[in-house]
Design an enzyme around this catalytic site. Sequence first.
Site, PDB file in Angstrom:
ATOM      1  N   CYS A 113      78.971  61.681 125.629  1.00 50.68           N
ATOM      2  CA  CYS A 113      78.668  62.323 124.347  1.00 50.68           C
ATOM      3  C   CYS A 113      79.902  63.004 123.770  1.00 50.68           C
ATOM      4  O   CYS A 113      80.047  63.109 122.545  1.00 50.68           O
ATOM      5  CB  CYS A 113      77.531  63.320 124.501  1.00 50.68           C
ATOM      6  SG  CYS A 113      77.833  64.617 125.733  1.00 50.68           S
ATOM      7  N   HIS A 429      75.937  69.260 126.344  1.00 54.17           N
ATOM      8  CA  HIS A 429      75.824  68.073 125.487  1.00 54.17           C
ATOM      9  C   HIS A 429      76.563  68.305 124.176  1.00 54.17           C
ATOM     10  O   HIS A 429      76.455  69.359 123.557  1.00 54.17           O
ATOM     11  CB  HIS A 429      74.337  67.796 125.207  1.00 54.17           C
ATOM     12  CG  HIS A 429      74.092  66.537 124.441  1.00 54.17           C
ATOM     13  ND1 HIS A 429      74.584  65.308 124.822  1.00 54.17           N
ATOM     14  CD2 HIS A 429      73.407  66.316 123.281  1.00 54.17           C
ATOM     15  CE1 HIS A 429      74.206  64.386 123.950  1.00 54.17           C
ATOM     16  NE2 HIS A 429      73.490  64.984 123.002  1.00 54.17           N
TER      17      HIS A 429
END
Length: 481
Positions: A113, A429
């Site tokens: 990510c 994330h």
Amino acid sequence: MLTVSVKWQKELFSNVEIDTSQTPYVFKCQLYDLTGVPPERQKIMVKGGLLKDDADWSTVGVKQGQKLMMMGTADEIVKAPEKGPLFAEDLPEEELVVNVGHSAGLINLGNTCYMNSTIQCLHLVPELKSALIKYPPPVRSNAVDQSSHLLAVTTRDLFNELDRNVKPVAPMRFLSALRSKYPQFAQLQNGLYMQQDAEECWSQLLFTLSSCLKSSGSSEDAAADTVKRLFGIDLVSRVHCAESGEESTESESVYSLKCHISQEVNHLHEGLRHGLKSELEKASPSLGRSAIYVKDSRINDLPRYLTIQFVRFFWKRETNQKAKILRKVNYPLELDVLDFCSDDLRKRLEVPRRILRDEEGKKFGLKTKQNNSASTDIDVKMSDAEGPSNVTGNSSESAAGEEKEKHLTGIYDLVAVLTHKGRSADSGHYVAWVKQENGKWIQFDDDNPILQREEDITKLSGGGDWHMAYICMYKARDVSI
């Protein structure tokens, strides 16, 4: 690494590589690139049944040179428009549901990510895409090593894929090139690829693209360094030692400004002011020993795209790992950096800023001063500051046949935010929030693009466990003179 062949319908794909250090899901993403069959629709026959996404290759029993059978229906290929832009109202109903005027998402290939969000932010810069389209030059410079060349080529190809597709793209070739050039992004922990720092990925990618694109132009062409022109910030610093009275001036070029975060910092302006002033210890010629110097920096030249990093991560000795500063730091949709500019740059910005004020005044029906020669004698055309545009920086011709040049004003509009959710740099994330050409904001959560309201973008300022800004990118508001 194993090599197999895969039979799908009437086609046979030979020499397909399997990286046994990664999950079978990554192998399915490779087959998605070859066949167009999404991983969730793929049924791959192996000994004992169907290949599962999270299976262990050592227990699957696949052998070198083995022929695998795959079943599944491919997605309908979305073709790029042959003539002109394709507007939302012209799209088929099926595509209209998912298309809101943005490019494709990126599939997460296992803790990637950080890479996906970096790519989505840089992908919005049309001038960078235009420069990459022209790469490589007919004769490639020997100054560019093969790994850098491949990273530039795969960046170009990935940008093209994002522009051509509505369905999620699997960035396999780009990831391979990134890890080949920078092995730190291939670090493993318990057999899995580790989460990495998005800012490090951003900086390393820009550094590589700078060296490659710089080699594309002649050494005499000052505009050949595309990355420097688009993202480079020239700083001039006064280095002073209060103890000895020594003083010197230093110059440097950076790709981002740092927003330092402390108990006194509540707003981006305060953090930037802290980031431009620092203390350093070095040898003093007059004292004959080490002394403390204060380095006070000012911006001496501005880029078209201003990148700001919020310094949220620091090394915590107690736990021997990177910790995160969760403090809320507000940032604006419109940023004026005049306060951080050198006296020389302030003088250069005076006329463009006056013209910009006059043009914005006219837009709101306000009268401008008639004795202002700078605004009455010069034919001015404002650039579109409402969102990312296709301005390349080239001169345009006026009605009288004279060329106009674009001048920066020191005022910037927010066009991208890269956020981090979580309490550690080695986990959590990353997500990209990007303003599109149509003015809409899209949250790119890996392969899932989500429409967002502009008023919610500045709420990513921290203060809890929600997404908080780690990198902000602003686009220059300029005028043509």
